[in-house]
Design a protein around this motif. Structure first.
Motif, PDB file in Angstrom:
ATOM      1  N   ALA A   1      50.098  41.461  43.532  1.00 53.60           N
ATOM      2  CA  ALA A   1      49.469  40.229  43.033  1.00 53.60           C
ATOM      3  C   ALA A   1      48.084  40.038  43.658  1.00 53.60           C
ATOM      4  O   ALA A   1      47.127  39.660  42.962  1.00 53.60           O
TER       5      ALA A   1
ATOM      6  N   GLY B   1      44.878  40.191  41.430  1.00 51.29           N
ATOM      7  CA  GLY B   1      44.038  39.000  41.383  1.00 51.29           C
ATOM      8  C   GLY B   1      42.601  39.303  41.751  1.00 51.29           C
ATOM      9  O   GLY B   1      41.655  38.792  41.137  1.00 51.29           O
TER      10      GLY B   1
ATOM     11  N   LEU C   1      46.320  33.940  41.177  1.00 52.09           N
ATOM     12  CA  LEU C   1      47.168  35.124  41.342  1.00 52.09           C
ATOM     13  C   LEU C   1      46.973  35.736  42.732  1.00 52.09           C
ATOM     14  O   LEU C   1      47.945  36.089  43.415  1.00 52.09           O
TER      15      LEU C   1
END
Length: 456
Positions: free
Chosen positions: A239, A243, A251
């Motif tokens: 993540a 992100g 995220l």
């Protein structure tokens, strides 16, 4: 004697020169990296010296050590044969040639050549990932260590793939027509390298080594911490990297907080193993104690930073001022401590294990010099503390060069101590470890070549 687990079958591993060659080369990269950093601090080097230093240290020292350790211990721990011993011998020259060429290109400003040498490095890392991936595929049901190694191998593939794009961008404009930028790709590349490939391997290894070499077992809250880390950490890494790649703050924030919680939990799990240890204190455990404390401190300092802005350049490796806490305090001391057991252990098994009961043999911990081990621990720990303090507080300008000198001297002492183990006890000379062909290795009798499939 250090703990020698009875359920380990060293015969499943590769010839002893294969992992030892990785460790010797990795130690050379360590000495080269700290020497380069010292020279840059003292006189200022041309080109992108910082990038050269980072790649020599992380990809050269840490990742090559990981390659050697995984190649030795995945077959041994998992009780399956290595998929290919020949591929295990091929991977190292490719990575070494690639990394040296990349470092030279950074130093001399020959940036269009970075992707040329980077191709060699990618080929070496992917060969390693393929060989170990096929080896893990032979295991029925991955345990927590094996699952972490599988995740780390996937990260090795991803991070080197992104790295190749970054290197190619020096020659042709790769990102001109892509929805991602060079800056965001560098962020994802660094995240997958440090938190995926390196720390993923570290956690997986410590689940084995932390219990094995303290002669303790997980119990009580340890099982809850393990579940949180086992699921939360890999999800957090993906993540955070994702992100940063696409520029999504929410995220990346979720991923970063999952990582922080997992690292904090693991610091408690590791500290409990050390407190409950049933064996005599060793250089390995001293360094793991530093790791547990550094993990806890890094988590506390990083949580507010990643909650506020996980995409910021200054927060790439954690909170402000935590780079050396992570690089030296966590990763560095894990590798240093583990090598203080792995290298003597491999040499001892091949040189002395068959002599037990027939003549006096030294203990594993007798193969290295205790005084040198204490000296390098003090030097590197002292240098690391000063570096971390210099990042967090306003120390005098002399502090950083002094700390660098301490770390450099400690690294040289560490390298000399472990190389002396090979010189004094290994059946091979150091030159033999570096250049002997696998088929001339004394324990290569079962090596049946590349791609050799064995019944699972």
């Amino acid at each position: 004697m250090s703990v020698v687990p009875g359920n380990i079958d060293a015969g499943q591993g590769p010839p002893m020169t294969v992992p030892l060659r990785h460790f010797v080369v990795a130690i050379g990269f360590l000495v080269g990296a700290v020497g380069l950093a010292a020279a840059d601090t003292a006189v200022g080097l041309p080109g992108l010296a910082t990038l050269a230093h980072v790649h020599l240290l992380l990809a050269g020292w840490i990742c090559i050590t990981i390659m050697g350790a995984m190649t030795q211990f995945v077959p041994v721990w998992s009780g399956v044969s290595l998929y290919s011993r020949r591929l295990a011998s091929v991977q190292l020259p490719l990575v070494v040639a690639g990394l040296l060429g990349m470092a030279g290109s950074f130093l001399f400003g020959a940036l269009p050549w970075v992707h040329v040498f980077g191709t060699l490095a990618v080929a070496g890392f992917w060969t390693f990932a393929y060989n170990l991936g096929r080896t893990l595929a032979r295991v029925d049901g991955l345990d927590v260590t094996e699952a972490h190694f599988a995740f780390a191998l996937a990260c090795f593939v991803l991070v080197t793939g992104l790295g190749f794009l970054l290197a190619l961008d020096y020659a042709v404009p790769v990102f001109a027509d892509l929805p991602i930028t060079r800056f965001s790709t560098v962020g994802a590349h660094a995240t997958l390298a440090v938190f995926g490939a390196i720390l993923g391997t570290v956690f997986g290894a410590l689940y084995q080594l932390g219990t094995m070499f303290t002669q303790t077992e997980l119990h009580g809250i340890d099982h809850h911490l393990r579940r949180i880390e086992s699921y939360g950490y890999p999800a957090g890494v993906l993540a955070l990297a994702g992100g940063r790649l696409v520029g999504s703050t929410p995220l990346a924030r979720v991923g970063g907080l999952l990582i922080v919680v997992a690292v904090a939990g693991f610091s408690i799990l590791l500290a409990r193993r050390l407190v409950e240890t049933r064996v005599d204190w060793t250089p390995m455990l001293s360094r793991y104690a530093v790791v547990a404390a550094a993990m806890a401190a890094w988590s506390l300092l990083t949580a507010p930073a990643w909650l506020a802005d996980p995409l910021a350049l200054t927060h790439r490796f954690g909170g402000p001022g935590t780079v050396h806490l992570l690089a030296l305090g966590v990763v560095g001391f894990v590798v240093l401590g583990t090598l203080y057991h792995i290298v003597p252990f491999i040499v001892w098994v091949h040189r002395y294990s068959d002599l037990l009961g027939f003549e006096d043999v030294p203990m594993i911990d007798d193969l290295y010099d205790d005084r040198l081990a204490a000296a390098d621990f003090g030097l590197i720990l002292g240098g690391a503390i000063i570096l971390v303090a210099a990042e967090l507080f306003a120390l005098p300008a002399l502090a950083v060069p002094l700390a660098g000198a301490l770390v450099a001297l400690g690294s040289v002492v560490f390298a000399a101590n472990l190389l002396a183990v090979l010189r004094d006890h290994s059946p091979h000379t150091i030159a033999g470890v570096l250049f002997a062909r696998s088929r001339s290795d004394e324990d290569v009798g079962t090596d049946d070549g590349a791609g050799e499939e064995r019944p699972a």
